[in-house]
Scaffold this motif. Structure first.
Motif, PDB file in Angstrom:
ATOM      1  N   MET B 192       9.563  25.101  15.560  1.00 45.53           N
ATOM      2  CA  MET B 192      10.180  25.715  16.727  1.00 45.53           C
ATOM      3  C   MET B 192       9.515  25.247  18.026  1.00 45.53           C
ATOM      4  SD  MET B 192      10.826  29.730  17.339  1.00 45.53           S
ATOM      5  CE  MET B 192      10.884  30.179  19.046  1.00 45.53           C
ATOM      6  N   VAL B 193       8.177  25.245  18.041  1.00 43.23           N
ATOM      7  CA  VAL B 193       7.467  24.753  19.230  1.00 43.23           C
ATOM      8  C   VAL B 193       7.854  23.305  19.500  1.00 43.23           C
ATOM      9  CG1 VAL B 193       5.201  24.239  20.222  1.00 43.23           C
ATOM     10  CG2 VAL B 193       5.511  26.285  18.870  1.00 43.23           C
ATOM     11  N   GLY B 194       7.852  22.496  18.415  1.00 42.13           N
ATOM     12  CA  GLY B 194       8.153  21.072  18.568  1.00 42.13           C
ATOM     13  C   GLY B 194       9.563  20.841  19.080  1.00 42.13           C
ATOM     14  N   LEU B 195      10.531  21.558  18.523  1.00 47.03           N
ATOM     15  CA  LEU B 195      11.919  21.363  18.940  1.00 47.03           C
ATOM     16  C   LEU B 195      12.117  21.793  20.394  1.00 47.03           C
ATOM     17  CD1 LEU B 195      14.035  22.416  15.830  1.00 47.03           C
ATOM     18  CD2 LEU B 195      13.491  20.131  16.680  1.00 47.03           C
ATOM     19  N   LEU B 196      11.511  22.903  20.745  1.00 51.83           N
ATOM     20  CA  LEU B 196      11.650  23.404  22.109  1.00 51.83           C
ATOM     21  C   LEU B 196      11.115  22.370  23.098  1.00 51.83           C
ATOM     22  CD1 LEU B 196      12.692  25.987  23.278  1.00 51.83           C
ATOM     23  CD2 LEU B 196      10.383  26.893  23.280  1.00 51.83           C
ATOM     24  N   MET B 197       9.937  21.822  22.770  1.00 55.78           N
ATOM     25  CA  MET B 197       9.324  20.812  23.627  1.00 55.78           C
ATOM     26  C   MET B 197      10.213  19.579  23.717  1.00 55.78           C
ATOM     27  SD  MET B 197       7.598  17.996  22.217  1.00 55.78           S
ATOM     28  CE  MET B 197       6.380  18.379  20.980  1.00 55.78           C
ATOM     29  N   LEU B 198      10.816  19.182  22.564  1.00 58.17           N
ATOM     30  CA  LEU B 198      11.692  18.014  22.579  1.00 58.17           C
ATOM     31  C   LEU B 198      12.957  18.258  23.403  1.00 58.17           C
ATOM     32  CD1 LEU B 198      11.455  16.464  19.015  1.00 58.17           C
ATOM     33  CD2 LEU B 198      10.730  15.484  21.188  1.00 58.17           C
ATOM     34  N   VAL B 199      13.457  19.485  23.363  1.00 57.87           N
ATOM     35  CA  VAL B 199      14.640  19.806  24.169  1.00 57.87           C
ATOM     36  C   VAL B 199      14.332  19.595  25.645  1.00 57.87           C
ATOM     37  CG1 VAL B 199      16.093  21.717  24.986  1.00 57.87           C
ATOM     38  CG2 VAL B 199      15.707  21.396  22.542  1.00 57.87           C
ATOM     39  N   TYR B 200      13.191  20.121  26.101  1.00 52.52           N
ATOM     40  CA  TYR B 200      12.808  19.931  27.509  1.00 52.52           C
ATOM     41  C   TYR B 200      12.750  18.446  27.846  1.00 52.52           C
ATOM     42  CZ  TYR B 200      10.915  24.723  27.235  1.00 52.52           C
ATOM     43  OH  TYR B 200      10.740  26.050  27.055  1.00 52.52           O
ATOM     44  N   VAL B 201      12.011  17.690  26.991  1.00 57.50           N
ATOM     45  CA  VAL B 201      11.714  16.296  27.328  1.00 57.50           C
ATOM     46  C   VAL B 201      12.948  15.411  27.184  1.00 57.50           C
ATOM     47  CG1 VAL B 201      10.342  14.302  26.685  1.00 57.50           C
ATOM     48  CG2 VAL B 201       9.291  16.547  26.738  1.00 57.50           C
ATOM     49  N   LEU B 202      13.686  15.560  26.064  1.00 52.76           N
ATOM     50  CA  LEU B 202      14.812  14.658  25.820  1.00 52.76           C
ATOM     51  C   LEU B 202      15.960  14.895  26.775  1.00 52.76           C
ATOM     52  CD1 LEU B 202      15.068  14.396  21.952  1.00 52.76           C
ATOM     53  CD2 LEU B 202      14.172  12.756  23.588  1.00 52.76           C
ATOM     54  N   PHE B 203      16.301  16.151  26.995  1.00 58.16           N
ATOM     55  CA  PHE B 203      17.468  16.410  27.826  1.00 58.16           C
ATOM     56  C   PHE B 203      17.129  16.428  29.306  1.00 58.16           C
ATOM     57  CE2 PHE B 203      18.618  18.246  23.708  1.00 58.16           C
ATOM     58  CZ  PHE B 203      19.723  17.455  23.464  1.00 58.16           C
ATOM     59  N   GLY B 204      15.925  16.848  29.622  1.00 52.83           N
ATOM     60  CA  GLY B 204      15.617  17.009  31.037  1.00 52.83           C
ATOM     61  C   GLY B 204      14.649  15.998  31.602  1.00 52.83           C
ATOM     62  N   GLY B 205      13.945  15.253  30.746  1.00 47.86           N
ATOM     63  CA  GLY B 205      12.975  14.273  31.255  1.00 47.86           C
ATOM     64  C   GLY B 205      11.918  14.918  32.126  1.00 47.86           C
ATOM     65  N   MET B 206      11.378  14.125  33.035  1.00 51.44           N
ATOM     66  CA  MET B 206      10.304  14.604  33.893  1.00 51.44           C
ATOM     67  C   MET B 206      10.780  15.739  34.798  1.00 51.44           C
ATOM     68  SD  MET B 206       7.216  14.458  34.447  1.00 51.44           S
ATOM     69  CE  MET B 206       5.779  14.056  35.386  1.00 51.44           C
ATOM     70  N   ARG B 207      12.055  15.674  35.219  1.00 51.69           N
ATOM     71  CA  ARG B 207      12.513  16.711  36.147  1.00 51.69           C
ATOM     72  C   ARG B 207      12.477  18.085  35.473  1.00 51.69           C
ATOM     73  NH1 ARG B 207      15.917  15.612  40.482  1.00 51.69           N
ATOM     74  NH2 ARG B 207      16.882  13.914  39.361  1.00 51.69           N
ATOM     75  N   ALA B 208      13.034  18.150  34.249  1.00 54.93           N
ATOM     76  CA  ALA B 208      13.032  19.434  33.541  1.00 54.93           C
ATOM     77  C   ALA B 208      11.611  19.864  33.222  1.00 54.93           C
ATOM     78  CB  ALA B 208      13.841  19.327  32.253  1.00 54.93           C
ATOM     79  N   THR B 209      10.787  18.887  32.781  1.00 55.66           N
ATOM     80  CA  THR B 209       9.406  19.228  32.462  1.00 55.66           C
ATOM     81  C   THR B 209       8.711  19.787  33.703  1.00 55.66           C
ATOM     82  OG1 THR B 209       9.455  17.428  30.883  1.00 55.66           O
ATOM     83  CG2 THR B 209       7.315  18.358  31.360  1.00 55.66           C
ATOM     84  N   THR B 210       8.994  19.184  34.849  1.00 59.41           N
ATOM     85  CA  THR B 210       8.416  19.686  36.096  1.00 59.41           C
ATOM     86  C   THR B 210       8.882  21.114  36.379  1.00 59.41           C
ATOM     87  OG1 THR B 210       8.409  17.441  36.961  1.00 59.41           O
ATOM     88  CG2 THR B 210       8.156  19.214  38.551  1.00 59.41           C
ATOM     89  N   TYR B 211      10.198  21.348  36.226  1.00 55.03           N
ATOM     90  CA  TYR B 211      10.704  22.714  36.454  1.00 55.03           C
ATOM     91  C   TYR B 211      10.021  23.701  35.515  1.00 55.03           C
ATOM     92  CZ  TYR B 211      14.597  20.857  39.236  1.00 55.03           C
ATOM     93  OH  TYR B 211      15.358  20.245  40.186  1.00 55.03           O
ATOM     94  N   VAL B 212       9.905  23.273  34.228  1.00 48.05           N
ATOM     95  CA  VAL B 212       9.288  24.168  33.243  1.00 48.05           C
ATOM     96  C   VAL B 212       7.836  24.465  33.645  1.00 48.05           C
ATOM     97  CG1 VAL B 212       8.535  24.354  30.837  1.00 48.05           C
ATOM     98  CG2 VAL B 212      10.802  23.485  31.356  1.00 48.05           C
ATOM     99  N   GLN B 213       7.122  23.419  34.098  1.00 53.03           N
ATOM    100  CA  GLN B 213       5.737  23.628  34.537  1.00 53.03           C
ATOM    101  C   GLN B 213       5.671  24.611  35.692  1.00 53.03           C
ATOM    102  OE1 GLN B 213       3.827  22.458  32.604  1.00 53.03           O
ATOM    103  NE2 GLN B 213       4.057  20.286  32.137  1.00 53.03           N
ATOM    104  N   ILE B 214       6.604  24.447  36.633  1.00 52.03           N
ATOM    105  CA  ILE B 214       6.573  25.318  37.820  1.00 52.03           C
ATOM    106  C   ILE B 214       6.883  26.762  37.420  1.00 52.03           C
ATOM    107  CG2 ILE B 214       7.726  25.803  40.011  1.00 52.03           C
ATOM    108  CD1 ILE B 214       7.971  22.761  40.384  1.00 52.03           C
ATOM    109  N   ILE B 215       7.929  26.938  36.601  1.00 47.04           N
ATOM    110  CA  ILE B 215       8.282  28.290  36.154  1.00 47.04           C
ATOM    111  C   ILE B 215       7.099  28.923  35.430  1.00 47.04           C
ATOM    112  CG2 ILE B 215       9.702  29.603  34.516  1.00 47.04           C
ATOM    113  CD1 ILE B 215      11.951  27.627  35.056  1.00 47.04           C
ATOM    114  N   LYS B 216       6.502  28.126  34.526  1.00 46.66           N
ATOM    115  CA  LYS B 216       5.382  28.637  33.747  1.00 46.66           C
ATOM    116  C   LYS B 216       4.195  28.984  34.642  1.00 46.66           C
ATOM    117  CE  LYS B 216       1.327  26.807  32.293  1.00 46.66           C
ATOM    118  NZ  LYS B 216       0.824  25.699  31.502  1.00 46.66           N
ATOM    119  N   ALA B 217       3.901  28.119  35.626  1.00 47.85           N
ATOM    120  CA  ALA B 217       2.768  28.388  36.517  1.00 47.85           C
ATOM    121  C   ALA B 217       2.999  29.689  37.286  1.00 47.85           C
ATOM    122  CB  ALA B 217       2.556  27.219  37.473  1.00 47.85           C
TER     123      ALA B 217
END
Lengths: 111, 637
Positions: B192-217
């Motif tokens: 589950m952790v792995g798939l969730l992480m892959l969803v962020y990275v594969l579909f959203g790339g750096m932009r989504a990862t950045t959004y996720v980082q900001i939301i999380k922070a």
């Protein structure tokens, strides 16, 4: 696509790196960086070594639960912030110098 | 793991545990939440994850080019700073260090500080030059003046090694958290952790990862602030009076007595509580501390997922302000974590925290539960679920950043750079990047499932050590030393990586069956003596004291049983993974030896094998390093 490839052989940008402004800015930057790095390293490793070898000093009480060690530890945060602030303040000064000279050289290179 | 607490020599091992949540240690957490509140926890998890998925969906609509995938298309310094804070504030800091502080006071703070001051070298030496010289990766910076293929390959390999070492404990920690609080199986949780992480990275790339980082922070900062406000409210928001209460707290004093009894140190009763505010409760070996400090302060500057963040902004000035914003948020969060640690010691008490998890990693969730109203209240469990969900988001965000960094090294440096020499269409580059992310993700998931029941925590400190002794010397000397050559960089990176890995393999981090058996037998002997004493006391005492003695007695019996299960688990093994009976190298973190070694390798091989081409590019590199785009534009005229 514009892939970043560096051409072999010397490229003539000595006109830039040898310009007076560049030398001044470059030296000023290096000096600032070295001084601030030293300040950081001394202050941080003083805490680590202090905790290891001079715990008597760190245990001296100041007020209530606060002792020298707590002050030395917590003050790492404002001190690091101060180092960062000094760096940014100095770099802004150099940025302005570069910008000023950039206009000159841009004008000069068109001649 | 079990015996670390009782043994001063092995105690340092828990330092590694705070990078993550150990698989076998959080097992007790399932008792934290009563079954009737499970649904509530699940709902808070779903809410937080849903929020990040919406951000990914939003980001995915806007991604098109390889540049978008790798950099998110350029963001402001403030947003990038928050994203760096998101990348950097792992569950280790939030859960691990708050737990350490609640158990060991001052030494927990000491440990935390290294993670903050590490940003000074990043700011002063790395951020701006990297922005000026690089495109997506560390390999770009090294390839600027060294041999293109060779430097790209070594930079990519060491970046991938660092990222994988860091990934596994994070995934294991996240899965353990889900298993403990939601109730899924370990393997299912990892997937589950792995798939969730892959969803962020594969579909959203750096932009989504950045959004996720900001939301999380933001979620993390908000949750910390909420805990701090609730914890300090009874003290009129006066931290000093919290400290004074900790000083006179019975719970803390009781815990310290137990700690000192186990260490057989003679202690003057009146000054016992003061020890909580003095160094020495947890970190025993001064050389180890300096080594760890070196790994943190130099390793951070070369962590691939942190370096990558400087390529997401438009110029050096924005990179600089990113670091400043990151330092602000990380600093604020750290100061709140310190208050959370001491509050947990005061409200919850070290023995309760220790009982829930040997590494103390549940201190913050337990404090949240207490402040919300206790173990039987709706609000208490809601707050606990919320804090756990934020910790989980923290882990997944860090994991996504690391996967993206490893994937960009694999796709951009090795495939596009070294194999295809940059002759790749935009569309193919995006496909390569996504394929690489999928490969990294699957490898990480498989390795994490393999790691079930293993102590993987030391892997993340190994990641810092490799970054500090392989990537950093090559990066710094390429940037600041004229005579640095391709051979020097390659030998330095490979040699630094190998040295760090080898020294960890022969270090006390590994499991040494003979030592563990001896330790377990000592524990049994101590506990047996204790039982004798207690039985005598029991016979002599009457009434009120008996309950307490009975509790002590069952604790001692439990210690004997757990030591026996350790011995049973060791069976007849005598040697460590690589066949050693005792560690050859005394330090858990090898940075003190391997960082100078890495620098020496780059220096020596640069002098032995000079690179005229690299030296001829030096002037041009200095110009671009100092002035960035301005110079590039000026030169291209």
């Amino acid at each position: 696509m514009s892939y970043q490839q560096v051409a072999d052989g010397p490229i003539d940008c000595e006109w830039l790196t040898e310009s007076r402004e560049f030398v001044v800015v470059s030296r000023g930057r290096s000096f600032t960086i070295v001084v601030l790095l030293l300040a950081f390293a001394i202050y941080y490793f003083a805490l680590l070594l202090g905790a290891a070898y001079w715990s008597d000093v760190l245990s001296i009480r100041i007020v209530g639960a606060v002792n020298v060690g707590m002050i030395l530890a917590i003050s790492q945060y404002p001190v690091a912030g101060l180092i960062a602030a000094i760096y940014v303040w100095r770099m802004r000064k150099f940025d302005k110098l570069i910008e000023g000279s950039g206009k000159d050289t841009a004008a000069g290179s068109k001649k | 793991m079990r015996n670390f607490l009782k043994s001063p020599t092995l105690k340092f091992g828990i330092v590694m545990a705070i990078f993550t949540i150990l698989p076998n240690s959080v097992r007790a957490a399932s008792e934290l939440i009563e079954p009737r509140f499970r649904g509530l926890t699940f709902a808070t998890f779903a809410l937080v994850i849903g929020l990040t998925l919406i951000a990914t969906w939003y980001a995915a609509r806007r991604n098109a080019s390889a540049r978008d995938f790798y950099t998110g298309g350029g963001i402001s310094g403030r947003a990038n700073g928050l994203a760096i804070a998101g990348d950097y504030l792992s569950a280790a800091a939030f859960l691990g260090v708050s737990g350490l502080i609640s158990l060991y006071g001052y030494d927990g703070i000491l440990y935390l500080i290294g993670f903050f001051v590490a940003f000074i070298p990043v700011l002063l030496l790395i951020a701006e030059p990297c922005r000026n010289l690089g495109r997506y990766t560390l390999g770009d910076v090294l390839a600027y003046r060294n041999n293109y293929r060779a430097s790209k390959i070594v930079a990519a390999l060491s970046s991938i090694v660092v990222a994988i070492f860091y990934l596994i404990p994070q995934i294991v920690g996240g899965a353990t958290l889900i298993k403990a609080l939601v109730g899924f199986q370990y393997e299912a949780s990892v997937v589950m952790v792995g798939l969730l992480m892959l969803v962020y990275v594969l579909f959203g790339g750096m932009r989504a990862t950045t959004y996720v980082q900001i939301i999380k922070a933001i979620l993390l900062l908000f949750s910390c602030a909420l805990i701090v406000i609730l914890a300090l409210y009874p003290f009129g928001f006066d931290v000093n009076s919290l400290f004074n209460e900790v000083l006179s707290s019975q719970k803390v004093a009781h815990h310290l007595t137990a700690v000192f009894q186990n260490q057989n140190d003679a202690v003057d009763g009146t000054s016992l509580a003061r020890k909580f505010f003095e160094p020495g409760l947890y970190l025993k070996n001064p050389v180890e501390q300096v080594s760890l400090g070196l790994a943190l302060t130099l390793g951070t500057a070369a962590l691939p997922h942190i370096l990558m963040r400087f390529f997401t902004v438009k110029d050096a000035r924005t990179a600089r302000s990113s670091v400043l914003w990151a330092m602000l948020w990380i600093g604020v969060c750290h100061l709140m974590i310190i208050v959370i640690g001491f509050s947990a010691a005061y409200y919850v008490g070290p023995s309760t925290i220790l009982a829930a998890d040997k590494g103390g990693t549940l201190a913050a969730p337990l404090l949240a539960q207490f402040l919300g109203g206790g173990a039987n209240s709706f609000a208490g469990n809601l707050f606990l679920g919320w804090v756990a969900a934020v910790a989980f988001a923290t882990i997944v965000a860090v994991v996504a950043g690391l996967t993206l960094a490893a994937a960009s090294a694999l796709a951009h440096d090795i495939y596009v750079g070294a194999i295809r020499r940059g002759e790749v269409s935009e569309r193919e580059q995006v496909i390569a990047a996504k394929a690489a992310a999928a490969i990294v993700g699957v490898v990480a998931i498989v390795l994490s499932i393999q790691a079930k029941g293993q102590n993987v925590a030391h892997l993340s400190s190994l990641a810092y050590a490799v970054a500090a002794s392989a990537n950093l010397p090559a990066l710094l000397l390429t940037l600041y030393w004229r005579r640095c050559s391709t051979v020097g960089v390659c030998v330095g990176v490979v040699g630094g990586t190998l040295a760090a890995v080898l020294l960890v393999l022969v270090s006390p981090n590994m499991q040494y069956p003979l030592l563990e058996r001896a330790q377990a037998e000592r524990t049994q002997a101590t506990a047996a003596r204790k039982i004798e004493n207690l039985t005598v006391k029991m016979a002599a005492s009457t009434g009120a004291g008996r309950d307490e003695l009975g509790a002590e007695l069952s604790k001692a019996r439990a210690a004997i049983a757990s030591a026996q299960s350790t011995i049973d688990a060791l069976r007849d093994r005598r040697t460590s993974l690589i066949g050693l009976e005792v560690p050859l190298f005394p330090l858990r973190n090898p940075a003190l030896v391997t960082v100078p070694f890495g620098f020496m390798l780059v220096f020596l091989f640069s002098v032995l094998f000079p690179d005229p081409r690299a030296q001829s590019i030096w002037t041009r590199m200095v110009a671009q390093r100092e002035t960035g785009a301005n110079a590039a534009a000026a030169i291209s005229h």
